[in-house]
Design a protein around this motif. Structure first.
Motif, PDB file in Angstrom:
ATOM      1  N   LEU A  98      16.839  81.606 -26.757  1.00  0.00           N
ATOM      2  CA  LEU A  98      16.212  81.349 -25.410  1.00  0.00           C
ATOM      3  C   LEU A  98      15.682  80.166 -25.179  1.00  0.00           C
ATOM      4  N   SER A  99      15.685  79.508 -24.066  1.00  0.00           N
ATOM      5  CA  SER A  99      14.777  78.263 -23.967  1.00  0.00           C
ATOM      6  C   SER A  99      13.232  78.316 -23.764  1.00  0.00           C
ATOM      7  N   GLU A 100      12.842  77.264 -24.432  1.00  0.00           N
ATOM      8  CA  GLU A 100      11.391  77.388 -24.540  1.00  0.00           C
ATOM      9  C   GLU A 100      10.668  77.704 -23.119  1.00  0.00           C
ATOM     10  N   GLU A 101      11.114  77.031 -22.087  1.00  0.00           N
ATOM     11  CA  GLU A 101      10.679  77.319 -20.782  1.00  0.00           C
ATOM     12  C   GLU A 101      10.773  78.675 -20.376  1.00  0.00           C
ATOM     13  N   LEU A 102      11.914  79.449 -20.466  1.00  0.00           N
ATOM     14  CA  LEU A 102      11.877  80.942 -20.435  1.00  0.00           C
ATOM     15  C   LEU A 102      11.107  81.581 -21.092  1.00  0.00           C
ATOM     16  N   VAL A 103      10.974  81.268 -22.180  1.00  0.00           N
ATOM     17  CA  VAL A 103       9.984  82.182 -23.372  1.00  0.00           C
ATOM     18  C   VAL A 103       8.558  81.969 -22.777  1.00  0.00           C
ATOM     19  N   LYS A 104       8.019  80.760 -22.477  1.00  0.00           N
ATOM     20  CA  LYS A 104       6.713  80.817 -22.016  1.00  0.00           C
ATOM     21  C   LYS A 104       6.573  81.243 -20.614  1.00  0.00           C
ATOM     22  N   ASP A 105       7.630  81.369 -19.743  1.00  0.00           N
ATOM     23  CA  ASP A 105       7.234  81.932 -18.468  1.00  0.00           C
ATOM     24  C   ASP A 105       7.299  83.403 -18.670  1.00  0.00           C
ATOM     25  N   VAL A 106       8.011  84.038 -19.405  1.00  0.00           N
ATOM     26  CA  VAL A 106       8.089  85.729 -19.550  1.00  0.00           C
ATOM     27  C   VAL A 106       6.692  85.961 -20.291  1.00  0.00           C
ATOM     28  N   LEU A 107       6.118  84.951 -21.394  1.00  0.00           N
ATOM     29  CA  LEU A 107       5.023  85.313 -21.927  1.00  0.00           C
ATOM     30  C   LEU A 107       3.555  85.065 -20.962  1.00  0.00           C
ATOM     31  N   ASN A 108       3.699  84.385 -20.194  1.00  0.00           N
ATOM     32  CA  ASN A 108       2.535  84.065 -19.219  1.00  0.00           C
ATOM     33  C   ASN A 108       2.808  85.369 -18.134  1.00  0.00           C
TER      34      ASN A 108
END
Length: 220
Positions: A98-108
């Motif tokens: 998964l893209s880093e942007e997607l992962v960070k968004d979900v983690l947030n």
């Protein structure tokens, strides 16, 4: 002479066997008495040893539980101090699909979900949470598995147990609830599943934890 001979004959024929019989009886009773004493001593030794073993076992268990409780409280205090500084950038992202942007968004979004205490609703599923976070359930599952190192079910259990620890530590009222009531209050349906999850995560029982919290000196 004849009288003495007859008397001797009677003694040999009747009295001596009776005396011998009595002797055997006394020896037999003495042997039984000694055997009973030996058995009694043996049983006493066994009972004493068993008692000492049980006492030692519970002493060691209590000592181990005490250490786990103290470690748990130290961890809770440390986490409380760091909670305001929690940042998703500190979480190691190992999901390469998964893209880093997607992962960070979900983690947030997961962080917001955790801080909102919405997880105390007991009907959350992977699909319902994914829908709430506006993401794909497959993505959510992979991100939780990678970042939290547990599956979705254990992730929910983990944050619910952490919430239970926080509430029990800070709120005296909830300590008087039944285990079932506490379980429902933090998002579990059944007392048994809550108790099992608590024991698995902390290493101590919920009842032991409450007892230790109640015995803990109040900080001024």
């Amino acid at each position: 002479m004849k009288h003495n001979h007859l008397r001797k004959k009677i003694v040999n024929k009747y009295e001596i066997p009776l005396l011998l019989s009595e002797k055997e009886r006394l020896i037999s009773e003495l042997d039984k008495s000694n055997s009973f004493k030996k058995i009694s001593i043996f049983i006493l030794v066994i009972i004493t040893s068993l008692f000492l073993f049980i006492a030692f076992y519970f002493f060691k268990k209590n000592k181990k539980n005490k250490k786990r409780f103290n470690d748990l409280m130290l961890g809770f205090d440390s986490k409380k101090k760091l909670s305001n500084n929690k940042n998703t950038d500190l979480i190691e992202i190992t999901t390469t699909e998964l893209s880093e942007e997607l992962v960070k968004d979900v983690l947030n979004k997961l962080l917001i979900f955790e801080k909102s205490n919405k997880f105390i609703k007991n009907d959350y599923t992977l699909n319902s949470l994914a829908k709430e976070l506006k993401t794909n359930s497959t993505y959510l599952s992979k991100i939780i598995n990678s970042s939290k190192q547990v599956n979705f079910s254990n992730y929910l259990n983990k944050i619910r147990i952490e919430y239970a620890i926080e509430k029990l530590t800070t709120d005296k009222t909830i300590r008087n609830y039944t285990v079932q009531a506490i379980a429902e209050d933090v998002g579990f349906n059944k007392a048994q599943s809550f108790s099992t999850a608590f024991q698995k995560q902390t290493g101590i029982s919920i009842t032991y934890f409450i007892k230790q919290i109640n015995n803990k000196p109040t900080e001024n």
